[in-house]
Motif scaffolding. Structure first.
Motif, PDB file in Angstrom:
ATOM      1  N   MET A  66       0.732  -1.289  -0.113  1.00  0.00           N
ATOM      2  CA  MET A  66      -0.004  -0.091  -0.070  1.00  0.00           C
ATOM      3  C   MET A  66       0.797   1.319  -0.022  1.00  0.00           C
ATOM      4  N   TYR A  67       1.883   1.067   0.742  1.00  0.00           N
ATOM      5  CA  TYR A  67       2.900   2.391   0.727  1.00  0.00           C
ATOM      6  C   TYR A  67       3.545   2.421  -0.534  1.00  0.00           C
ATOM      7  N   TYR A  68       3.716   1.367  -1.156  1.00  0.00           N
ATOM      8  CA  TYR A  68       4.505   1.435  -2.413  1.00  0.00           C
ATOM      9  C   TYR A  68       3.709   1.970  -3.524  1.00  0.00           C
ATOM     10  N   ASP A  69       2.299   1.584  -3.388  1.00  0.00           N
ATOM     11  CA  ASP A  69       1.605   2.064  -4.579  1.00  0.00           C
ATOM     12  C   ASP A  69       0.779   3.260  -4.452  1.00  0.00           C
ATOM     13  N   GLY A  70       0.733   3.688  -2.803  1.00  0.00           N
ATOM     14  CA  GLY A  70      -0.090   4.759  -2.358  1.00  0.00           C
ATOM     15  C   GLY A  70      -1.300   4.648  -2.589  1.00  0.00           C
ATOM     16  N   LYS A  71      -1.861   3.422  -2.085  1.00  0.00           N
ATOM     17  CA  LYS A  71      -3.339   3.176  -1.912  1.00  0.00           C
ATOM     18  C   LYS A  71      -3.900   3.406  -0.385  1.00  0.00           C
ATOM     19  N   GLY A  72      -4.700   4.219  -0.076  1.00  0.00           N
ATOM     20  CA  GLY A  72      -5.117   4.425   1.369  1.00  0.00           C
ATOM     21  C   GLY A  72      -4.304   5.022   1.966  1.00  0.00           C
ATOM     22  N   ILE A  73      -3.129   5.282   1.611  1.00  0.00           N
ATOM     23  CA  ILE A  73      -1.934   6.154   2.243  1.00  0.00           C
ATOM     24  C   ILE A  73      -1.185   6.991   1.218  1.00  0.00           C
ATOM     25  N   GLU A  74      -0.430   7.935   1.720  1.00  0.00           N
ATOM     26  CA  GLU A  74       0.309   8.623   0.623  1.00  0.00           C
ATOM     27  C   GLU A  74       1.644   7.864   0.384  1.00  0.00           C
ATOM     28  N   GLN A  75       1.900   7.645  -0.951  1.00  0.00           N
ATOM     29  CA  GLN A  75       3.041   6.689  -1.430  1.00  0.00           C
ATOM     30  C   GLN A  75       4.398   7.245  -0.583  1.00  0.00           C
ATOM     31  N   ASN A  76       4.912   6.322  -0.073  1.00  0.00           N
ATOM     32  CA  ASN A  76       6.170   6.381   0.705  1.00  0.00           C
ATOM     33  C   ASN A  76       7.176   5.268   0.540  1.00  0.00           C
ATOM     34  N   TYR A  77       8.180   5.303  -0.181  1.00  0.00           N
ATOM     35  CA  TYR A  77       9.082   3.978  -0.465  1.00  0.00           C
ATOM     36  C   TYR A  77       9.803   3.661   0.810  1.00  0.00           C
ATOM     37  N   ILE A  78      10.167   4.415   1.741  1.00  0.00           N
ATOM     38  CA  ILE A  78      10.771   4.386   2.719  1.00  0.00           C
ATOM     39  C   ILE A  78       9.867   3.550   3.750  1.00  0.00           C
ATOM     40  N   LYS A  79       8.759   3.951   3.818  1.00  0.00           N
ATOM     41  CA  LYS A  79       7.768   3.139   4.743  1.00  0.00           C
ATOM     42  C   LYS A  79       7.579   1.664   4.213  1.00  0.00           C
ATOM     43  N   SER A  80       7.328   1.793   3.076  1.00  0.00           N
ATOM     44  CA  SER A  80       7.273   0.497   2.304  1.00  0.00           C
ATOM     45  C   SER A  80       8.246  -0.840   2.519  1.00  0.00           C
ATOM     46  N   ILE A  81       9.610  -0.060   2.534  1.00  0.00           N
ATOM     47  CA  ILE A  81      10.770  -0.992   2.817  1.00  0.00           C
ATOM     48  C   ILE A  81      10.579  -1.539   4.355  1.00  0.00           C
ATOM     49  N   GLU A  82      10.181  -0.425   5.121  1.00  0.00           N
ATOM     50  CA  GLU A  82      10.208  -0.693   6.521  1.00  0.00           C
ATOM     51  C   GLU A  82       9.265  -1.930   6.850  1.00  0.00           C
ATOM     52  N   TYR A  83       7.996  -1.846   6.080  1.00  0.00           N
ATOM     53  CA  TYR A  83       7.219  -3.013   6.246  1.00  0.00           C
ATOM     54  C   TYR A  83       7.461  -4.298   5.534  1.00  0.00           C
ATOM     55  N   PHE A  84       8.182  -3.935   4.345  1.00  0.00           N
ATOM     56  CA  PHE A  84       8.444  -5.394   3.803  1.00  0.00           C
ATOM     57  C   PHE A  84       9.635  -6.052   4.546  1.00  0.00           C
ATOM     58  N   GLN A  85      10.616  -5.173   5.108  1.00  0.00           N
ATOM     59  CA  GLN A  85      11.532  -5.720   6.116  1.00  0.00           C
ATOM     60  C   GLN A  85      10.940  -6.356   7.362  1.00  0.00           C
ATOM     61  N   LEU A  86       9.903  -5.873   7.771  1.00  0.00           N
ATOM     62  CA  LEU A  86       9.493  -6.601   8.914  1.00  0.00           C
ATOM     63  C   LEU A  86       8.690  -7.981   8.539  1.00  0.00           C
ATOM     64  N   ALA A  87       8.286  -8.066   7.298  1.00  0.00           N
ATOM     65  CA  ALA A  87       7.539  -9.283   6.822  1.00  0.00           C
ATOM     66  C   ALA A  87       8.712 -10.203   6.203  1.00  0.00           C
ATOM     67  N   ALA A  88       9.699  -9.808   5.900  1.00  0.00           N
ATOM     68  CA  ALA A  88      11.051 -10.468   5.390  1.00  0.00           C
ATOM     69  C   ALA A  88      11.492 -11.267   6.440  1.00  0.00           C
ATOM     70  N   ASN A  89      11.746 -10.340   7.821  1.00  0.00           N
ATOM     71  CA  ASN A  89      12.239 -10.998   8.846  1.00  0.00           C
ATOM     72  C   ASN A  89      11.487 -12.057   9.260  1.00  0.00           C
ATOM     73  N   GLN A  90      10.219 -12.337   8.944  1.00  0.00           N
ATOM     74  CA  GLN A  90       9.421 -13.532   9.281  1.00  0.00           C
ATOM     75  C   GLN A  90       9.521 -14.683   8.363  1.00  0.00           C
ATOM     76  N   ASN A  91      10.267 -14.545   7.356  1.00  0.00           N
ATOM     77  CA  ASN A  91      10.543 -15.483   6.235  1.00  0.00           C
ATOM     78  C   ASN A  91       9.453 -15.408   5.032  1.00  0.00           C
ATOM     79  N   ASP A  92       8.588 -14.088   4.801  1.00  0.00           N
ATOM     80  CA  ASP A  92       7.771 -13.997   3.778  1.00  0.00           C
ATOM     81  C   ASP A  92       8.799 -13.989   2.528  1.00  0.00           C
ATOM     82  N   SER A  93       8.343 -14.969   1.750  1.00  0.00           N
ATOM     83  CA  SER A  93       9.210 -14.860   0.303  1.00  0.00           C
ATOM     84  C   SER A  93       8.875 -13.630  -0.478  1.00  0.00           C
ATOM     85  N   ASP A  94       7.510 -13.225  -0.543  1.00  0.00           N
ATOM     86  CA  ASP A  94       7.288 -12.088  -1.444  1.00  0.00           C
ATOM     87  C   ASP A  94       7.808 -10.916  -0.889  1.00  0.00           C
ATOM     88  N   ALA A  95       7.744 -10.778   0.325  1.00  0.00           N
ATOM     89  CA  ALA A  95       8.508  -9.376   0.991  1.00  0.00           C
ATOM     90  C   ALA A  95       9.879  -9.527   0.813  1.00  0.00           C
TER      91      ALA A  95
END
Length: 214
Positions: A66-95
């Motif tokens: 959502m942060y990457y696409d700017g859907k429901g929230i203003e687009q913010n690539y830094i926040k996008s990375i932050e949340y992908f990182q959290l999911a990646a830390n839990q071994n989510d392969s898409d993240a």
């Protein structure tokens, strides 16, 4: 609105309001997709955030999108990375894959092919097809890792076997040129044909060349 879907929405809403993270994620999904309720990206963000704050990796991944696409929230690539990182830390392969893309493209961070390789590798090891393709590209071009056509062929082959057209085309290219594999026009033809069947225009062109030049 379908009554059955509406009932499901209401029961999910009730559970979400009681703090159930899985229900909060499910409710976010219903709002995002407009299933059982009207589509509402702002509401989807709200419930994904509640679930993500409780450590739900699916919600963390969705917030990254959502942060990457700017859907429901203003687009913010830094926040996008932050949340992908959290999911990646839990071994989510898409993240993990998406983190690789962002590091590779320098979105929300400085371009870093070494970091891109790291996250593609984590995702590829879990069977993520897109990550296998991009690892093949990194090895083929020597970005973030020493150029190695044999490794490129290995990752292309893994993704091609699962039907990925980009991998099939690139593997065909390696066979046609004899890079990392023994030159083999028959195998190149086979790979190009598989990709062309899926509408890959360049594969169709290369297939024509092989036909023409025999």
């Amino acid at each position: 609105m379908d009554t059955k879907k509406s009932d499901k929405f209401l029961s999910t809403l009730e559970a979400a309001q009681k703090g159930d993270a899985d229900a909060q994620f499910a409710l976010g999904l219903m709002y995002e997709d407009g299933k059982g309720t009207e589509q509402n990206y702002v509401a989807a963000y709200k419930y994904y955030k509640l679930a993500a704050d409780q450590g739900n990796f699916n919600a963390q991944y969705k917030l990254g999108i959502m942060y990457y696409d700017g859907k429901g929230i203003e687009q913010n690539y830094i926040k996008s990375i932050e949340y992908f990182q959290l999911a990646a830390n839990q071994n989510d392969s898409d993240a993990q894959f998406n983190l690789g893309v962002m590091y590779g493209n320098g979105k929300g961070t400085e371009q870093n092919y070494v970091a891109a390789y790291k996250y593609y590798k984590l995702a590829a090891d879990q069977g993520n097809i897109d990550a296998q393709v991009n690892l093949g590209l990194l090895y083929a071009y020597g970005n973030g890792v020493e150029q190695n056509y044999e490794k490129a062929a290995e990752y292309y082959a893994a993704a091609a076997a699962k039907g990925d057209a980009i991998a099939q085309y690139n593997l065909g290219l390696l066979y046609e040129n004899g890079d990392g594999v023994e030159k083999n026009y028959a195998k190149a033809f086979e790979c190009y044909a598989a990709a062309a069947k899926q509408g890959d225009a360049i594969a169709q062109y290369n297939l024509g060349d092989l036909y023409y030049f025999g």
